[in-house]
Structure formats: structure tokens, C-alpha cells
Design a protein around this motif. Structure first.
Motif, PDB file in Angstrom:
ATOM      1  N   GLY A  91      51.253  70.068  15.379  1.00 24.60           N
ATOM      2  CA  GLY A  91      50.318  71.136  15.720  1.00 24.60           C
ATOM      3  C   GLY A  91      49.576  71.675  14.508  1.00 24.60           C
ATOM      4  O   GLY A  91      48.371  71.912  14.568  1.00 24.60           O
ATOM      5  N   ASP A 137      45.667  71.162  14.122  1.00 26.15           N
ATOM      6  CA  ASP A 137      44.917  72.414  14.145  1.00 26.15           C
ATOM      7  C   ASP A 137      43.947  72.515  12.962  1.00 26.15           C
ATOM      8  O   ASP A 137      42.899  73.115  13.080  1.00 26.15           O
ATOM      9  N   GLY A 183      48.197  73.536  19.902  1.00 28.34           N
ATOM     10  CA  GLY A 183      48.285  73.998  18.523  1.00 28.34           C
ATOM     11  C   GLY A 183      49.712  74.295  18.123  1.00 28.34           C
ATOM     12  O   GLY A 183      50.645  74.166  18.918  1.00 28.34           O
TER      13      GLY A 183
END
Length: 178
Positions: free
Chosen positions: A102, A106, A51
Motif C-alpha cells: 500500500g 500510494d 492504500g
């Protein structure tokens, strides 16, 4: 802001991915001003797996290790002078690549969107690194793109595809372990 504790697991996987980056990042194929490196493969993989927060932290750790002189950058180089050079923008750009990749990965939860996040992160990496190169090398944009971006697009697409396949296999295992 909430006071969230970082778990031992989060610290461990962040450190492991920084170590993987330190091992694979120096492996390169020199083809010009910027070599082909496995670093962005690892960064895409790390950003998807960890993430935006821990993926970016992993890259910052890698950058700090390289800045103090450990030869973890492309071609087994290390030190501040490498980052301060004409190709240093790509090294610093790894942070933004990890963050953008990320963040996108995410927020999206369909496998086809992960490679798109990696492409967006790579575009940010190209933009940051090329701007840095243009300034320090006093280069116009098109010659910089010809030296620093165009030769790498095909290789980076392959690395994104490989990172997507590897991450798709590893992510469920990591989620069960966390």
C-alpha cells in the motif's frame, strides 16, 4: 495530528475487501507445509485499491475474524492456534505485506510500479513468514526457503500479475465512486 473522519465509503470498501479476503483466503491447493492460497492475491489487490491505511486495516479485520475462530484462513482453518503455529507467520505477515504494498503503490503513480510494490510486499511476507517458520520449526534457512518460498514464487508472480490487471480495471471505478 489531524482529526480526520473516516467516510462511510472508506468503511464500506474496507469491510468489503475484508469480506472478499475471508471468502477467497480459505481456498487453497495443498502442496506441502504451506498451501497455495488466494489470500495474497486479495491482499495485493486490496493494498493497491485502498492504500496503506485502509488496505492494512482490511487485513487486520480479516486476521481478527480468523483469530476468534471463524474458518477464514487457508484450508478453512481458524483460531489462535493456527496463527501460533509454524505457518502463522505468513498470516501475520499479511499485515506487513499490505502495508508495504500500500505504501509503495500510494507513492507511485505509474501502472508498471504497482506490480513492483506488490513484489516488495510479497518479499516482506516471505521474510516474515519464513523467519517465523524457522524459529518455530527449528529449521535452518535453506530448508525453510525450499519448503515455504521457492515452490510459491511462480504462483505468486501470476497472482501479482492478475491483481495488477484486476486493480487497474477496478481502481478508476472506485475513484469515481469515492
Amino acid at each position: 495530528m489531524k482529526n480526520q473522519k473516516i467516510t462511510t465509503y472508506q468503511m464500506a470498501v474496507t469491510a468489503v475487501m475484508a469480506a472478499v479476503l475471508c471468502v477467497l483466503g480459505p481456498l487453497t491447493v495443498p502442496i506441502g507445509a504451506i498451501p497455495i492460497s488466494l489470500a495474497n492475491f486479495v491482499i495485493c489487490l486490496t493494498a493497491w485499491l485502498l492504500g496503506p491505511k485502509f488496505g492494512t486495516l482490511s487485513v487486520v479485520i480479516y486476521l481478527a475474524i480468523g483469530l476468534i475462530g471463524v474458518p477464514v484462513f487457508s484450508g478453512f482453518a481458524g483460531g489462535f492456534h493456527v496463527v501460533a503455529g509454524v505457518t502463522g507467520g505468513y498470516i501475520v505477515g499479511y499485515i506487513f505485506c499490505a502495508l508495504v504494498t500500500g505504501l509503495f503503490c500510494d507513492k507511485m503513480h505509474h501502472w508498471i510500479k504497482y506490480p513492483i510494490g506488490m513484489v516488495l510486499g510479497t518479499v516482506v511476507l516471505y521474510a516474515f513468514g519464513t523467519a517465523w517458520y524457522c524459529i518455530l520449526a527449528k529449521s535452518a534457512l535453506m530448508p525453510a526457503l525450499a519448503a515455504c518460498v521457492f515452490p510459491f514464487i511462480g504462483f505468486d508472480i501470476l497472482k501479482i500479475a492478475a491483481a495488477s490487471i484486476v486493480a487497474a480495471r477496478i481502481k478508476p471505478v472506485l475513484e469515481r465512486m469515492s
